[in-house]
Design a protein around this motif. Structure first.
Motif, PDB file in Angstrom:
ATOM      1  N   GLN A  26      17.870  16.716   7.374  1.00  0.00           N
ATOM      2  CA  GLN A  26      19.073  15.896   7.375  1.00  0.00           C
ATOM      3  C   GLN A  26      18.819  14.558   6.686  1.00  0.00           C
ATOM      4  OE1 GLN A  26      19.770  16.130  11.634  1.00  0.00           O
ATOM      5  NE2 GLN A  26      21.627  17.314  11.300  1.00  0.00           N
ATOM      6  N   GLN A  27      17.662  13.978   6.932  1.00  0.00           N
ATOM      7  CA  GLN A  27      17.318  12.719   6.264  1.00  0.00           C
ATOM      8  C   GLN A  27      17.189  12.922   4.754  1.00  0.00           C
ATOM      9  OE1 GLN A  27      14.036  10.526   8.099  1.00  0.00           O
ATOM     10  NE2 GLN A  27      14.568  11.387  10.096  1.00  0.00           N
ATOM     11  N   GLY A  28      16.630  14.071   4.375  1.00  0.00           N
ATOM     12  CA  GLY A  28      16.512  14.378   2.953  1.00  0.00           C
ATOM     13  C   GLY A  28      17.868  14.487   2.288  1.00  0.00           C
ATOM     14  N   MET A  29      18.807  15.149   2.956  1.00  0.00           N
ATOM     15  CA  MET A  29      20.145  15.277   2.395  1.00  0.00           C
ATOM     16  C   MET A  29      20.822  13.919   2.276  1.00  0.00           C
ATOM     17  SD  MET A  29      21.434  18.819   4.194  1.00  0.00           S
ATOM     18  CE  MET A  29      22.847  19.012   3.114  1.00  0.00           C
ATOM     19  N   MET A  30      20.565  13.040   3.236  1.00  0.00           N
ATOM     20  CA  MET A  30      21.132  11.698   3.166  1.00  0.00           C
ATOM     21  C   MET A  30      20.551  10.933   1.981  1.00  0.00           C
ATOM     22  SD  MET A  30      21.246   8.728   6.114  1.00  0.00           S
ATOM     23  CE  MET A  30      22.121   9.868   7.194  1.00  0.00           C
ATOM     24  N   ALA A  31      19.219  11.017   1.821  1.00  0.00           N
ATOM     25  CA  ALA A  31      18.574  10.340   0.692  1.00  0.00           C
ATOM     26  C   ALA A  31      19.093  10.888  -0.629  1.00  0.00           C
ATOM     27  CB  ALA A  31      17.056  10.498   0.779  1.00  0.00           C
ATOM     28  N   GLU A  32      19.284  12.209  -0.686  1.00  0.00           N
ATOM     29  CA  GLU A  32      19.780  12.835  -1.913  1.00  0.00           C
ATOM     30  C   GLU A  32      21.194  12.366  -2.229  1.00  0.00           C
ATOM     31  OE1 GLU A  32      19.667  17.322  -3.883  1.00  0.00           O
ATOM     32  OE2 GLU A  32      19.475  17.068  -1.715  1.00  0.00           O
ATOM     33  N   SER A  33      22.027  12.255  -1.183  1.00  0.00           N
ATOM     34  CA  SER A  33      23.404  11.809  -1.403  1.00  0.00           C
ATOM     35  C   SER A  33      23.465  10.373  -1.889  1.00  0.00           C
ATOM     36  CB  SER A  33      24.214  11.956  -0.105  1.00  0.00           C
ATOM     37  OG  SER A  33      23.783  11.014   0.876  1.00  0.00           O
ATOM     38  N   GLN A  34      22.421   9.610  -1.596  1.00  0.00           N
ATOM     39  CA  GLN A  34      22.339   8.215  -2.027  1.00  0.00           C
ATOM     40  C   GLN A  34      21.669   8.072  -3.394  1.00  0.00           C
ATOM     41  OE1 GLN A  34      20.259   6.492   1.295  1.00  0.00           O
ATOM     42  NE2 GLN A  34      22.106   6.321   2.561  1.00  0.00           N
ATOM     43  N   GLY A  35      21.324   9.211  -4.014  1.00  0.00           N
ATOM     44  CA  GLY A  35      20.737   9.188  -5.345  1.00  0.00           C
ATOM     45  C   GLY A  35      19.240   9.003  -5.373  1.00  0.00           C
ATOM     46  N   ASN A  36      18.573   9.085  -4.220  1.00  0.00           N
ATOM     47  CA  ASN A  36      17.125   8.903  -4.154  1.00  0.00           C
ATOM     48  C   ASN A  36      16.457  10.269  -4.101  1.00  0.00           C
ATOM     49  OD1 ASN A  36      14.481   8.145  -3.700  1.00  0.00           O
ATOM     50  ND2 ASN A  36      14.984   6.558  -2.198  1.00  0.00           N
ATOM     51  N   ALA A  37      16.356  10.925  -5.252  1.00  0.00           N
ATOM     52  CA  ALA A  37      15.805  12.276  -5.312  1.00  0.00           C
ATOM     53  C   ALA A  37      14.330  12.295  -4.938  1.00  0.00           C
ATOM     54  CB  ALA A  37      16.005  12.874  -6.698  1.00  0.00           C
ATOM     55  N   MET A  38      13.592  11.252  -5.275  1.00  0.00           N
ATOM     56  CA  MET A  38      12.168  11.217  -4.949  1.00  0.00           C
ATOM     57  C   MET A  38      11.948  11.228  -3.443  1.00  0.00           C
ATOM     58  SD  MET A  38       9.088  11.178  -6.180  1.00  0.00           S
ATOM     59  CE  MET A  38       9.225  10.603  -7.887  1.00  0.00           C
ATOM     60  N   MET A  39      12.666  10.352  -2.732  1.00  0.00           N
ATOM     61  CA  MET A  39      12.545  10.325  -1.276  1.00  0.00           C
ATOM     62  C   MET A  39      13.047  11.631  -0.671  1.00  0.00           C
ATOM     63  SD  MET A  39      11.645   8.859   1.490  1.00  0.00           S
ATOM     64  CE  MET A  39      11.300   7.164   0.961  1.00  0.00           C
ATOM     65  N   ALA A  40      14.132  12.170  -1.220  1.00  0.00           N
ATOM     66  CA  ALA A  40      14.671  13.432  -0.715  1.00  0.00           C
ATOM     67  C   ALA A  40      13.636  14.547  -0.832  1.00  0.00           C
ATOM     68  CB  ALA A  40      15.937  13.805  -1.477  1.00  0.00           C
ATOM     69  N   ALA A  41      12.963  14.623  -1.973  1.00  0.00           N
ATOM     70  CA  ALA A  41      11.960  15.664  -2.175  1.00  0.00           C
ATOM     71  C   ALA A  41      10.846  15.552  -1.142  1.00  0.00           C
ATOM     72  CB  ALA A  41      11.390  15.577  -3.591  1.00  0.00           C
ATOM     73  N   GLN A  42      10.415  14.328  -0.854  1.00  0.00           N
ATOM     74  CA  GLN A  42       9.360  14.117   0.130  1.00  0.00           C
ATOM     75  C   GLN A  42       9.817  14.530   1.525  1.00  0.00           C
ATOM     76  OE1 GLN A  42       8.351   9.977  -0.306  1.00  0.00           O
ATOM     77  NE2 GLN A  42       7.410  10.250  -2.324  1.00  0.00           N
ATOM     78  N   LEU A  43      11.054  14.205   1.872  1.00  0.00           N
ATOM     79  CA  LEU A  43      11.574  14.567   3.188  1.00  0.00           C
ATOM     80  C   LEU A  43      11.770  16.074   3.318  1.00  0.00           C
ATOM     81  CD1 LEU A  43      14.092  11.629   3.545  1.00  0.00           C
ATOM     82  CD2 LEU A  43      12.130  12.059   5.059  1.00  0.00           C
TER      83      LEU A  43
END
Length: 236
Positions: A26-43
């Protein structure tokens, strides 16, 4: 196989690990929705780790792993593949697509009549460049659930990519191709190295847009089966 309900401690451990994976996803999807693909990938990587740990614990105790858990792991891998594709890291996204397809095959083996799993497999296959098998997967989803919106959208999207008259095998376990060297229209795969730029997206914007559209629909499929939103009690 033992029933985890007979051992509350095991059941609690399995679900705690699974919920930890859900939280990371869920945190990854939130990061992805905010345009932070790097953080999303890590999560998403962390989500994968937790879900795999729950499955490993289940195997250790002889607990049957239900299709919903395989689907949850497929979702995490697909999201990781999507994030890494957005980062231009196609070679690092590829193993995630392969594993997502493997887990979906496990889910399909348990529930061959469940149309959303076939639609999800079609989306993953399309993202991998295997358009022929993707078409067949979406057609299977339509056969199982006529009028299902996502499969209809994806088939319409693919109309100009493939000839519509294709044999539709019955309930297959979809095969993963080798990483494609050529995309539709004769474009090379491209793709960047780890930490590199989005060479693939820059060179092939039309194809990457299609992949992006396909990947965004994965969340709709996995919402149908739970995904990161409803993973409690999967081992109960």
């Amino acid at each position: 196989m033992m029933n985890p309900a007979m051992n509350p401690a095991i059941n609690a451990t399995l679900n705690q690990q699974l919920m930890s994976g859900a939280a990371m996803g869920q945190q990854g999807m939130m990061a992805e929705s905010q345009g932070n693909a790097m953080m999303a990938a890590q999560l998403y990587e962390q989500a994968i780790g937790w879900i795999q740990q729950s499955m490993g614990t289940a195997q250790q105790w002889g607990v049957f792993i239900p299709h919903g858990v395989h689907a949850a792991l497929a979702h995490a891998h697909a999201c990781a593949g999507r994030a890494k594709t957005a980062l231009g890291q196609a070679p690092f996204a590829w193993p995630h697509w392969q594993q997502a397809l493997f887990e979906l095959n496990q889910a399909i083996a348990q529930c061959p009549q469940f149309a959303p799993y076939h639609a999800a497999a079609g989306t993953v296959l399309m993202s991998m460049g295997n358009l022929h098998d993707a078409w067949r997967a979406f057609m299977n989803a339509q056969q199982l659930q006529p009028g299902e919106a996502m499969s209809q959208q994806m088939l319409a999207m693919m109309q100009n990519m493939l000839p519509p008259a294709m044999a539709v095998p019955a309930m297959p376990g979809w095969g993963a191709p080798q990483p494609p060297m050529n995309m539709p229209g004769g474009n090379g795969w491209g793709g960047g190295a780890a930490g590199g730029g989005s060479a693939g997206a820059d060179q092939h914007p039309d194809w990457m847009k299609t992949v992006s559209n396909a990947c965004s629909m994965l969340d709709q499929v996995f919402k149908t089966v739970g995904g990161f939103q409803d993973m409690m009690g999967r081992f109960e």
